[in-house]
Design an enzyme around this catalytic site. Sequence first.
Site, PDB file in Angstrom:
ATOM      1  NE  ARG A  39      -1.504   8.487  -5.003  1.00 17.57           N
ATOM      2  CZ  ARG A  39      -0.312   8.645  -4.435  1.00 17.57           C
ATOM      3  NH1 ARG A  39       0.292   7.614  -3.862  1.00 17.57           N
ATOM      4  NH2 ARG A  39       0.273   9.827  -4.425  1.00 17.57           N
ATOM      5  CB  THR A  92      -2.883   4.038   0.769  1.00 15.45           C
ATOM      6  OG1 THR A  92      -2.720   4.830  -0.409  1.00 15.45           O
ATOM      7  CG2 THR A  92      -4.186   3.250   0.661  1.00 15.45           C
ATOM      8  CG  LEU A 123      -1.987  -1.024   1.384  1.00 13.04           C
ATOM      9  CD1 LEU A 123      -2.745  -0.816   2.702  1.00 13.04           C
ATOM     10  CD2 LEU A 123      -2.951  -1.002   0.209  1.00 13.04           C
ATOM     11  CG  ASP A 124       0.405   4.231  -2.948  1.00  8.54           C
ATOM     12  OD1 ASP A 124       1.151   3.350  -3.399  1.00  8.54           O
ATOM     13  OD2 ASP A 124      -0.460   4.815  -3.622  1.00  8.54           O
ATOM     14  CB  ALA A 125       3.955   6.034   2.476  1.00 10.09           C
TER      15      ALA A 125
END
Length: 243
Positions: free
Chosen positions: A177, A80, A76-78
């Site tokens: 995104r 998110t 997961l993105d930081a």
Amino acid sequence: MSKPNCIELPSGEKIPILYEDRSVIAIDKPRGWMMVPFSWQKTSRNLQAALVSSIAAGDFWARARGLRYLRFVHRLDAETTGILLLGKSPGAVKTYGALFESRQMGKLYLAVVHGLPKESEWTCRLKLAPDPSARRRMKVDQRHGKEAETLFRALQSRERMTLIEARPFTGRTHQIRVHLAESGHPVVGDELYARPVTKSRENLGLRSIGLSYSDPFTRRRVEIRAPMEEFVREYGFEIPKLT
């Protein structure tokens, strides 16, 4: 020995455990933790390093489970938040990773975006590739990019913002995104892909709230859900009805 229902790191930060079985643990990842290899020491917010250090120190949450290994299966993105699946052995990481790669893992996200979509439901299939002109960014590349597909459904709108249900069928970096930005509705707080006019210092409006799959060992159907009440209310929305 009873097992605590959260991971408590040496810093005192508690990370809720949403689901657990013999092979995996699903946590509710907080905002700000990076999913990078243990050896990557350029940040103090390396979640893999924090987990390894906590297990090695014999912290109670890990000792109560007899854990010696725990590694993220996907990323997961930081910024998110939401469901992150962790494997308890190298074999589990490989096996569950294959579910993501073969599109056998159902994924559900909520996103808060700028603007009011003209359609209530749409699918984006723009191919994605790394952007050589900007580190960490992805771009649409219909010729050389990898296939990417996301189904979007508008749930609620207020004050020029919309709550979106997103179901990515592939797992490209920053897929949701980029697809939303290319649809003209960048995620609130996305300083990487939002146009300058829509940039803000708000938290990134993206949360993983669902994983569903057939357990590769027992064939049992597994549905994991993360709480969404706090997330949607942060942006002024009501609790949505999901498909």
